[in-house]
Design an enzyme around this catalytic site. Structure first.
Site, mmCIF file in Angstrom:
data_model
loop_
_atom_site.group_PDB
_atom_site.id
_atom_site.type_symbol
_atom_site.label_atom_id
_atom_site.label_comp_id
_atom_site.label_asym_id
_atom_site.label_seq_id
_atom_site.Cartn_x
_atom_site.Cartn_y
_atom_site.Cartn_z
ATOM 1 N N ASN A 13 12.920 39.457 -73.975
ATOM 2 C CA ASN A 13 13.676 40.647 -73.571
ATOM 3 C C ASN A 13 14.917 40.785 -74.436
ATOM 4 O OD1 ASN A 13 12.024 41.425 -71.383
ATOM 5 N ND2 ASN A 13 13.132 40.076 -69.971
ATOM 6 N N ASP A 15 18.775 41.841 -73.488
ATOM 7 C CA ASP A 15 19.686 42.154 -72.393
ATOM 8 C C ASP A 15 20.769 43.105 -72.884
ATOM 9 O OD1 ASP A 15 18.216 40.348 -70.929
ATOM 10 O OD2 ASP A 15 19.655 38.707 -71.179
ATOM 11 N N GLY A 41 15.066 36.884 -72.131
ATOM 12 C CA GLY A 41 13.674 36.635 -71.763
ATOM 13 C C GLY A 41 13.469 35.138 -71.625
ATOM 14 N N LYS A 42 12.880 34.700 -70.511
ATOM 15 C CA LYS A 42 12.790 33.268 -70.243
ATOM 16 C C LYS A 42 11.997 32.525 -71.304
ATOM 17 C CE LYS A 42 12.625 31.677 -66.104
ATOM 18 N NZ LYS A 42 14.021 31.176 -66.074
ATOM 19 N N ALA A 44 11.554 33.361 -74.538
ATOM 20 C CA ALA A 44 12.336 33.295 -75.772
ATOM 21 C C ALA A 44 13.514 32.342 -75.622
ATOM 22 C CB ALA A 44 12.815 34.689 -76.158
ATOM 23 N N ASN A 45 14.183 32.380 -74.470
ATOM 24 C CA ASN A 45 15.294 31.457 -74.242
ATOM 25 C C ASN A 45 14.834 30.004 -74.390
ATOM 26 O OD1 ASN A 45 16.882 33.668 -73.598
ATOM 27 N ND2 ASN A 45 16.850 33.306 -71.399
ATOM 28 N N GLU A 142 7.162 35.245 -66.455
ATOM 29 C CA GLU A 142 7.537 36.622 -66.785
ATOM 30 C C GLU A 142 6.457 37.338 -67.597
ATOM 31 O OE1 GLU A 142 12.396 36.833 -66.654
ATOM 32 O OE2 GLU A 142 11.462 36.426 -68.599
ATOM 33 N N GLY A 225 23.477 19.404 -59.575
ATOM 34 C CA GLY A 225 22.627 18.535 -60.375
ATOM 35 C C GLY A 225 21.155 18.797 -60.161
ATOM 36 N N ASP A 252 16.764 27.832 -68.211
ATOM 37 C CA ASP A 252 15.816 27.820 -69.324
ATOM 38 C C ASP A 252 16.149 26.706 -70.304
ATOM 39 O OD1 ASP A 252 14.442 30.054 -68.344
ATOM 40 O OD2 ASP A 252 15.824 31.434 -69.327
#
Length: 309
Positions: A13, A15, A41-42, A44-45, A142, A225, A252
């Site tokens: 994504n 943002d 984007g999860k 890509a992160n 996602e 934690g 991520d």
């Protein structure tokens, strides 16, 4: 040392963030905010975080044929991420998240998944060679669940371990057919409870999930934690104290760094501590991918914490 070989499949994504004093009401226009464009984007992160933490990463994602998609391709290449099996979707937009944040940190988010929703099992069949010779598959949720299931089944057939970050959790949780393919699961507390809604405690919820397939459940709890559960042991890894300015993407970063450390055969407690250090560092800068720390930064931080202890 040879780099861990990771395959990551997931979303990309962009943002678009407006930081203002207040959030608009329906029909209201609020002016005076600051605008920031940030890659997200999860999937890509996690790809960026894993590459910076020391892995050789192949990333499969779907991008539109727009400027945002081209920008994403260029960023992945700069981070040394292999995108040979990246899926282009002509005529579609690359995923976008529109985010408004007020002075107190409250936000409103609208996501247009775009090409992410069009990453099909057929696309992954065409990318099957990417699964060969990798040491771990990392995924999130996602992209369409049938695509996640196909990749999980294929990785299992090849004997490739799967690390799944079950976010965002779909209504009704996850099917046993998927959980049976998972070696390591990294939910937050809410996601774990969604997988075991009748469990009275966190420990009972983790035990329920372990009985459905995963060998390790690592529950991320932010500043509290992480709680680690296996059939043999349960232990807590505390979060590292840092001056956090932005927690977007920290989960991520944790998942990606954990995957890197596990493939390196670090003991489980050490691997979770490595992941916690990476995630802590990621919160000290704004943005998601921009804040993912390098391997050198993670190791220096751990050394400093060891001295402080």
């Amino acid at each position: 040392m040879t780099k861990p070989q990771l395959l990551i499949i997931g979303s990309t994504n962009t943002d678009m963030v407006v930081q203002g004093a207040t959030l608009p009401q329906p029909g209201e226009t609020v002016t005076g905010g600051a605008f920031r464009l940030s890659p997200g984007g999860k999937g890509a992160n996690q790809a960026v975080a894993a590459a910076r933490a020391g892995a050789a990463v192949t990333f499969i994602t779907a991008l539109g044929d727009d400027a945002l998609g081209q920008d994403s391709r260029e960023r992945f290449t700069r981070d040394g991420i292999a995108i040979d099996y990246l899926v282009g979707k002509p005529g579609m937009a690359t995923g976008v998240a529109l985010i408004m944040v007020d002075a107190s940190g409250e936000n409103m988010i609208s996501v247009a998944p775009g090409a992410n929703d069009a990453l099909t099992p057929e696309n992954l069949v065409a990318a099957a060679p990417a699964f060969l010779d990798v040491q771990m598959l990392i995924m999130q949720l996602e992209i369409p669940l049938p695509s996640v299931q196909w990749a999980a089944d294929y990785a299992t057939k090849l004997g490739c371990p799967l690390l799944l970050n079950p976010a965002p959790m779909p209504p009704g949780g996850l099917p046993d057919s998927l959980l049976r393919c998972v070696q390591v699961l990294t939910p937050n507390e809410g996601e774990l409870r969604a997988l075991a809604p009748d469990a009275p405690t966190l420990e009972a919820a983790a035990a329920s999930v372990l009985s459905r397939g995963p060998q390790v459940v690592v529950v991320t709890r932010g500043r509290q934690g992480a709680e680690v559960f296996t059939a043999q042991e349960t232990f807590h890894v505390p979060a590292f104290p840092v001056a956090a300015v932005d927690t977007v993407g920290a989960g991520d970063c944790f998942t990606a760094a954990l995957g890197v450390a596990l493939v390196e055969a670090q003991p489980l407690r050490d691997a979770v501590r490595f992941a916690a250090a990476a995630a802590a560092l990621s919160t000290t800068l704004r943005g998601a991918q921009e804040a993912m720390p390098s391997r050198e930064a993670i190791e220096r931080f751990l050394e400093a914490m060891a001295v402080a202890d």
